[in-house]
Scaffold this motif. Structure first.
Motif, PDB file in Angstrom:
ATOM      1  N   LEU A  80     102.013  38.851  41.887  1.00 25.37           N
ATOM      2  CA  LEU A  80     101.375  39.231  40.630  1.00 25.37           C
ATOM      3  C   LEU A  80      99.984  39.739  40.949  1.00 25.37           C
ATOM      4  O   LEU A  80      99.161  39.001  41.499  1.00 25.37           O
ATOM      5  CB  LEU A  80     101.316  38.014  39.698  1.00 25.37           C
ATOM      6  CG  LEU A  80     100.801  38.239  38.281  1.00 25.37           C
ATOM      7  CD1 LEU A  80     101.681  39.216  37.536  1.00 25.37           C
ATOM      8  CD2 LEU A  80     100.755  36.907  37.531  1.00 25.37           C
ATOM      9  N   ARG A  83      95.678  40.388  35.940  1.00 28.85           N
ATOM     10  CA  ARG A  83      95.542  39.309  34.958  1.00 28.85           C
ATOM     11  C   ARG A  83      95.143  39.921  33.617  1.00 28.85           C
ATOM     12  O   ARG A  83      94.661  41.057  33.563  1.00 28.85           O
ATOM     13  CB  ARG A  83      94.488  38.298  35.402  1.00 28.85           C
ATOM     14  CG  ARG A  83      93.093  38.888  35.516  1.00 28.85           C
ATOM     15  CD  ARG A  83      92.081  37.887  36.032  1.00 28.85           C
ATOM     16  NE  ARG A  83      90.739  38.459  36.072  1.00 28.85           N
ATOM     17  CZ  ARG A  83      90.266  39.220  37.030  1.00 28.85           C
ATOM     18  NH1 ARG A  83      91.053  39.534  38.058  1.00 28.85           N
ATOM     19  NH2 ARG A  83      89.035  39.694  36.980  1.00 28.85           N
ATOM     20  N   THR A 311     103.186  38.638  30.878  1.00 30.45           N
ATOM     21  CA  THR A 311     104.268  37.692  30.594  1.00 30.45           C
ATOM     22  C   THR A 311     105.066  37.347  31.846  1.00 30.45           C
ATOM     23  O   THR A 311     105.956  36.505  31.780  1.00 30.45           O
ATOM     24  CB  THR A 311     105.206  38.271  29.525  1.00 30.45           C
ATOM     25  OG1 THR A 311     105.661  39.563  29.943  1.00 30.45           O
ATOM     26  CG2 THR A 311     104.481  38.417  28.201  1.00 30.45           C
ATOM     27  N   THR A 313     105.535  35.950  35.807  1.00 30.78           N
ATOM     28  CA  THR A 313     104.982  34.947  36.716  1.00 30.78           C
ATOM     29  C   THR A 313     105.590  35.152  38.097  1.00 30.78           C
ATOM     30  O   THR A 313     106.676  35.735  38.228  1.00 30.78           O
ATOM     31  CB  THR A 313     105.294  33.523  36.236  1.00 30.78           C
ATOM     32  OG1 THR A 313     106.716  33.370  36.109  1.00 30.78           O
ATOM     33  CG2 THR A 313     104.625  33.242  34.899  1.00 30.78           C
ATOM     34  N   LYS A 314     104.905  34.683  39.099  1.00 30.52           N
ATOM     35  CA  LYS A 314     105.406  34.804  40.461  1.00 30.52           C
ATOM     36  C   LYS A 314     106.699  33.995  40.594  1.00 30.52           C
ATOM     37  O   LYS A 314     106.769  32.837  40.178  1.00 30.52           O
ATOM     38  CB  LYS A 314     104.353  34.297  41.441  1.00 30.52           C
ATOM     39  CG  LYS A 314     104.628  34.658  42.884  1.00 30.52           C
ATOM     40  CD  LYS A 314     103.438  34.301  43.755  1.00 30.52           C
ATOM     41  CE  LYS A 314     103.679  34.699  45.201  1.00 30.52           C
ATOM     42  NZ  LYS A 314     102.516  34.384  46.063  1.00 30.52           N
TER      43      LYS A 314
END
Length: 479
Positions: A80, A83, A311, A313-314
């Motif tokens: 990711l 942010r 929305t 996430t890793k």
């Protein structure tokens, strides 16, 4: 003048003697009370006035100013890169997805051999890095030992210098005493010569001790520098070992993944989405194998803007259409306003427009009319007017209430009065005209365009008339 002051003034004026009542439309205040009443006037003149129309509206994003970033293929989010609230440029990578879809069974079979080689090579790199780390740690240990020895030698040099200084002082005192006693006939010439020789040796020893101390200091500095260099080397080699271990882990994962995919019955090729690009190695973040096989893809921003939501996430498993992020570009926004029918003849696409919002009352935002609507809203009798406004600092936010101001034509000469001179009663407009030193006449007027605190008077006044700009409410109360 506040409400309390006006009430006191009314009481005062009520007790003053008045002149005989003039006509019903006139008011009179004794001349000596005009200044106390706060009455101010201005002479009516013809001045240039700029016609303006102010339209209430709302700030909205443009069609090209917002995008929902979704996954174009099956895979897993392995990194990711943004942010919420972060500004990104066009083409900037937002995330990295690992996906084997789009490869054929033959390609994966070939990849298995490459994967195996990559595992062996990655492990060899780790072994080499660990060897380098061991050598660097040994060198650092030796450098630290050398530094300790240099500091000991430095301390010894300090002691030697102190001893040489003390011996020099004693030899100088002894030489002076023997010279004095030789002069007095107590000592022989040979005693003085022995004292002089002792003093010369003490001076020489002092100089040698000073040089030794300087050399010892240089040795300490050099040893400290060597320790710093060797500490840096150890840190670098430790980083190399860590990166090599990551490469081993990823290479083994690639191998196991391709084994699993190759075992599937159906592996079909698919087109790669336009916003995906194979990952390019930057600082060894991913293994050469992953990049060569094109299983790592960067999802990139379609335009410059601000990431408003994230929305993903890793480690998230995604499929085509999975929402990942939202991107907004608000460097240009729409101000959607409503114009009355009477103003439509003067509003055209391309006209300059300035917008203002309550949040920044001292700032205006410039732009141009983009679209004038084709239909009249039967409920409000207005037509939609959309303006494209520059918003370089991002102050304008979607959903803000705004006022769009359009200058409809070039300035023209008109009979104008300050807005503060005009009193409004329903649809009627009035002003107080000074008809004598202390007499004022209430006069009905018709107004035209208003701009920048001035209003055009179409009828009811003539150039040279003197109208009240402050205190007109008080005059009305005297009628």
């Amino acid at each position: 003048m506040n409400r309390y002051s006006i009430l006191l003034l009314l009481v005062f004026l009520g007790g003053c003697a008045r002149a005989p009542e003039p006509a019903a439309s006139a008011s009179a205040i004794p001349t000596q009370n005009l200044e106390l009443a706060g009455v101010q006037t201005v002479r009516v003149e013809r001045k240039p006035i700029q016609a303006e129309v102010r339209l209430p509206g709302q700030v909205n994003l443009t069609e090209a100013g917002q995008a929902s970033i979704t996954a174009p293929l099956n895979g897993v989010v392995v990194d990711l890169l943004v942010r919420a609230g972060q500004h990104v440029g066009q083409g900037s990578p937002l995330a990295v997805i690992n996906s084997v879809y789009g490869q054929t069974g033959l390609q994966i079979l070939k990849n298995l051999e490459t994967d195996q080689t990559a595992v062996v090579q990655a492990q060899a790199n780790v072994t080499s890095a660990e060897g380098n780390l061991g050598g660097a740690e040994s060198t650092l240990s030796q450098a630290r030992s050398a530094l300790e020895q240099a500091r000991i030698a430095h301390n010894q040099a300090v002691d030697t210098l102190d001893q040489a200084k003390a011996e020099t002082v004693r030899a100088r005192i002894d030489l002076k005493r023997k010279r004095d006693l030789f002069t007095a006939g107590v000592f022989a010439r040979g005693d003085v010569e022995d004292a002089e020789e002792r003093y010369d040796k003490a001076i020489s020893a002092w100089h040698d001790a000073q040089q030794s101390l300087s050399d010892a200091g240089d040795s300490v500095k050099l040893a400290e520098q060597n320790v710093r260099v060797d500490q840096g080397n150890v840190g670098n080699f430790r980083s190399n070992v860590a990166e090599g271990q990551k490469a081993v882990t990823l290479a083994r994962a690639n191998l196991e993944r391709d084994k699993t995919v190759f075992g599937q019955e159906n592996v079909s090729g698919t087109a790669v989405a336009q916003n995906l690009t194979p990952v390019r190695l930057e600082g060894g973040r991913y293994s050469e194998t992953a990049a060569a096989n094109a299983t790592m893809f960067s999802i990139r921003a379609p335009f410059s803007g601000t990431v408003t939501t994230v929305t993903m996430t890793k480690g998230l498993s995604v499929s085509p259409g999975t929402a990942l992020a939202t991107l907004v570009n608000d460097r240009q926004v729409y101000v959607d306003a409503s114009a009355f029918e009477a103003d439509l003849g003067s509003i055209h696409p391309g006209d300059p427009v300035s917008a203002s919002v309550p949040a920044y009352p001292a700032h205006t935002f410039q732009g141009r009319v983009k679209v004038v609507g084709k239909q009249v809203d039967p409920a409000t009798r207005t037509v939609a007017v959309r303006s494209l406004i520059d918003n370089p600092d991002g102050h304008l936010k979607a959903g803000m209430f705004a006022t769009a101001t359009l200058r409809l034509e070039r300035p023209q000469l008109a009979l104008v009065v300050p807005d503060s001179a005009i009193m409004v009663h329903g649809d009627d407009r009035f002003v107080y005209v000074q008809s004598g030193a202390a007499h004022f006449e209430k006069r009905a007027i018709k107004v035209g365009i208003a701009s920048q605190g001035q209003t055009e008077v179409v009828s009811g006044l003539a150039a040279g008339d003197v109208v009240v700009t402050q205190g007109n409410i008080l005059l009305e109360s005297q009628e």
